[in-house]
Scaffold this motif. Structure first.
Motif, PDB file in Angstrom:
ATOM      1  N   ILE A 105      35.851  46.984  36.823  1.00 48.04           N
ATOM      2  CA  ILE A 105      35.764  47.875  35.651  1.00 48.04           C
ATOM      3  C   ILE A 105      36.255  47.215  34.352  1.00 48.04           C
ATOM      4  O   ILE A 105      35.564  47.276  33.326  1.00 48.04           O
ATOM      5  N   PRO A 106      37.450  46.548  34.334  1.00 47.09           N
ATOM      6  CA  PRO A 106      37.883  45.951  33.041  1.00 47.09           C
ATOM      7  C   PRO A 106      36.888  44.923  32.516  1.00 47.09           C
ATOM      8  O   PRO A 106      36.568  44.923  31.318  1.00 47.09           O
ATOM      9  N   ALA A 107      36.390  44.044  33.402  1.00 46.44           N
ATOM     10  CA  ALA A 107      35.451  43.009  32.944  1.00 46.44           C
ATOM     11  C   ALA A 107      34.164  43.647  32.434  1.00 46.44           C
ATOM     12  O   ALA A 107      33.629  43.247  31.383  1.00 46.44           O
ATOM     13  N   LEU A 108      33.669  44.662  33.157  1.00 52.01           N
ATOM     14  CA  LEU A 108      32.423  45.320  32.738  1.00 52.01           C
ATOM     15  C   LEU A 108      32.610  46.023  31.395  1.00 52.01           C
ATOM     16  O   LEU A 108      31.742  45.955  30.517  1.00 52.01           O
ATOM     17  N   THR A 109      33.743  46.724  31.249  1.00 49.96           N
ATOM     18  CA  THR A 109      33.998  47.448  30.001  1.00 49.96           C
ATOM     19  C   THR A 109      34.065  46.476  28.822  1.00 49.96           C
ATOM     20  O   THR A 109      33.459  46.697  27.767  1.00 49.96           O
ATOM     21  N   PHE A 131      41.835  54.272  31.023  1.00 49.76           N
ATOM     22  CA  PHE A 131      42.384  53.089  31.709  1.00 49.76           C
ATOM     23  C   PHE A 131      43.721  53.396  32.385  1.00 49.76           C
ATOM     24  O   PHE A 131      44.037  52.822  33.423  1.00 49.76           O
ATOM     25  N   ASN A 132      44.506  54.336  31.813  1.00 50.56           N
ATOM     26  CA  ASN A 132      45.723  54.763  32.512  1.00 50.56           C
ATOM     27  C   ASN A 132      45.365  55.387  33.852  1.00 50.56           C
ATOM     28  O   ASN A 132      45.966  55.066  34.886  1.00 50.56           O
ATOM     29  N   LEU A 133      44.365  56.258  33.824  1.00 56.17           N
ATOM     30  CA  LEU A 133      43.934  56.914  35.068  1.00 56.17           C
ATOM     31  C   LEU A 133      43.361  55.891  36.047  1.00 56.17           C
ATOM     32  O   LEU A 133      43.586  55.963  37.267  1.00 56.17           O
ATOM     33  N   TYR A 134      42.621  54.929  35.492  1.00 58.30           N
ATOM     34  CA  TYR A 134      41.995  53.892  36.335  1.00 58.30           C
ATOM     35  C   TYR A 134      43.063  53.056  37.044  1.00 58.30           C
ATOM     36  O   TYR A 134      43.004  52.838  38.266  1.00 58.30           O
TER      37      TYR A 134
END
Lengths: 425, 180
Positions: A328-332, A352-355
């Motif tokens: 997710i971080p790389a894709l975002t 991102f906190n929830l992630y």
């Protein structure tokens, strides 16, 4: 258990087995269990021998490096040649008499390579060359390659990787090329695969990979023009690639034998936790840069990201949801910095906190399911880091934060003790 | 890997390990013995602190050269500098080119930076090594020689083909090696 006691027990096993004290299966399990202790002892002995060879070599080099300008050039060149000849003789001696000794192989290879590096530098000193540091380091790395393979020396492979990193760093910025970096490091790849094929997940292959991987990433980073504008995306893509490669290659090895996972988790946590701050999404580092990426940066970023995403697709196909979720971080960031999407800072930070919380819980759940305390601890550490950051990021009073820290800390200690009991039950 | 491969690779390593320093030494020795001698103006990089341990870091005023119109040289590019001798017997550089001149001696250098049509070049020599105990004595003699502006500092180099070797550093016509 101390190494000598473990070795004694392993030596006793055949007698114990023939006397019927332990059966064959138990003996095999004991061998597997204590093999690590014996290997670690051998490793310590090997390291001390290697350090000894390096120190003796460096001492000789310093003696020779003294500019004995009362001597003729010919005499000085002769003295310079002595450590080089000694290093080569040590390699010949190793192949003839100690071909099976790892300590001899590593030490003689490193000594011969250092002697060459010193000889080249000292010839330059005798003839008053300023010299080009980049070409010097590249020569040292390339000449070390046949020694790496002739003596199967992983310590020298890591030193050669360090010289390659130095070569990239010493080059003029305009001359640095990511493709040249990849090609240069590719010369060391067969050594890693040979070690892995012969020794599997032994500590040597882990240390080799643990040494070479950060050197390669650092060299590539240096070779990418203006990479600082895409630093978060680059960090996220490299971390994801390392994590997915580890999932592919890591097998059942313990955490210390999986350096890709260590680097990958650190990189992933750095990006994911930074993204929990609204300031991260407002700052320039995570916004689309005003100019297009220079071609070498664009294709190096694209290549690493594409490889990481392909492996993520493979993880999805294998239903490894947790591994797939790490993308997710790389894709975002690829969407934001590559495609120019502009997220709203506060909602993005909340998501991102929830992630990160969800990933932490998923890691704990996986640890419980597989009965691995280390996995549970990793998940708890991630959530603890998230909680700590929220305390620092909020505007609560010191008293409230202090009480909060104590309460959360006690809760974690209690949870950890409960989990430890449960996993060991 | 068969048992022969390690020996072949070791032989290759040994050949390379001898060839590189030996060829460097041989070419330099030839240049020193039979190369043409030139004198170049120079100065320590920092005249107030000229000796960096065991060597003097040198700067060459002539290393800043004007680029010919239409010759774009990026930093890191290798260029060739024709050598000319001026009326004051010192050498100076002709316009840098991408190829060695058809006739005459030249130096191979690398472009360090380019500003406003001028290139700062990195010459093949930028330091002069001294024996570590001789350096402080040479430094004392250098300071005793007067103000920095009054000292005449230059090097002699030997050039043979594409090889150029620094031969000696002079301060007020005395070789630094003799300043003890």
């Amino acid at each position: 258990m101390a190494k000598n006691r473990a070795a004694w027990l392993l030596a006793e096993l055949p007698a114990l087995e023939s006397a019927g004290v332990v059966d064959a299966a138990t003996a095999a399990r004991l061998r597997t269990h204590y093999a690590g202790a014996v290997q670690d002892g051998g490793l310590a002995r090997g390291l001390s021998a290697l350090l000894g060879a390096v120190l003796v070599g460096l001492g000789l080099i310093l003696l020779v490096a003294h500019n004995w300008d009362l001597w003729s050039r010919g005499l000085r060149l002769f003295v310079v040649a002595l450590p080089l000849a000694a290093g080569q003789l040590a390699c010949v001696w190793t192949l003839r008499r100690h071909a099976g000794s790892r300590v001899w192989r590593e030490s003689s290879a490193v000594f011969a390579a250092l002697a060459f590096a010193a000889a080249l530098a000292l010839v330059a000193q005798i003839f008053q060359f300023g010299g080009d540091l980049d070409r010097y380091l590249l020569s040292c790395a390339l000449v070390a390659l046949p020694l790496v393979y002739a003596l199967d020396s992983s310590a020298l492979a890591v030193l050669a990787g360090g010289a390659l990193l130095g070569w990239v760093g010493a080059q003029d910025t305009a001359l640095r090329q990511p493709l040249a970096v990849l090609l240069a490091f590719a010369t060391l790849a067969p050594h890693y695969f040979l070690v892995r094929r012969h020794e599997g997940e032994a500590l040597r292959s882990a240390w080799l990979l643990g040494g070479l991987a950060p050197l390669l990433v650092a060299a590539l980073t240096l070779a990418m023009p203006s990479v600082e504008r895409w630093a978060w995306l680059w960090c996220a893509a490299c971390a994801l690639l390392l994590l997915q490669l580890d999932a592919l290659l890591g097998g059942e090895a313990s955490f210390v034998r999986r350096p890709l996972r260590v680097y990958g988790e650190l990189g992933w946590a750095l990006v994911a936790l930074a993204a929990t701050f609204p300031e991260f999404w407002r700052g320039g580092g995570s916004r689309p840069p005003a100019v297009a990426a220079p071609a070498p940066t664009a294709w190096a970023l694209g290549l690493v990201l594409a490889a990481a995403l392909l492996l993520t697709l493979d993880a999805l196909r294998r239903r490894r949801w947790l591994h797939a979720g790490l993308a997710i971080p790389a894709l975002t960031l690829a969407g934001v910095q590559g495609l120019g999407l502009v997220p709203l800072p506060t909602p993005a930070a909340v998501l991102f906190n929830l992630y990160v919380l969800a990933i932490g819980i998923a890691v704990i759940a996986a640890g419980l399911r597989e009965r691995r305390l280390r996995g549970v601890s990793s998940g708890l550490a991630l959530i603890a880091a998230l909680v700590l950051l929220r305390f620092f990021g909020s505007e609560w009073s010191f008293v409230a934060r202090g009480l909060g820290f104590v309460a959360v800390g006690l809760a974690f200690l209690a949870a950890h003790a409960w989990l430890r009991r449960r996993l060991r039950a | 890997m068969s048992r022969r491969w390690p020996w072949l690779l070791l032989a290759l390593a040994c050949v390379l390990q001898w060839t590189l320093p030996a060829s460097l030494a041989l070419r330099s020795e030839r240049a020193l013995r039979s190369g043409h001698r030139y004198y170049l103006h120079t100065a320590p990089v920092d005249p107030a602190d000229p000796f960096r341990g065991r060597y003097v870091a040198l700067s060459f005023p002539d290393a800043r050269v004007a680029l010919s119109a239409g010759f774009a040289a990026a930093p890191g590019t290798r260029v060739y500098l024709p050598l000319r001798i001026g009326a004051d017997r010192y050498a100076y550089f002709g316009a840098p080119a991408a190829r060695p001149p058809a006739a005459g001696d030249y130096l191979a250098a690398r472009v360090q930076s380019v500003t406003g049509g001028e290139a700062l070049l990195r010459l093949p020599f930028d330091r002069y090594y001294l024996e570590e105990h001789a350096a402080p004595a040479a430094e004392r003699a250098y300071r005793d020689a007067g103000r920095a502006a009054d000292r005449r500092t230059y090097v002699s180099i030997r050039v043979r083909g594409s090889d150029a070797v620094l031969e000696e550093l002079f301060i007020d016509d005395r070789a630094v090696r003799e300043l003890r």
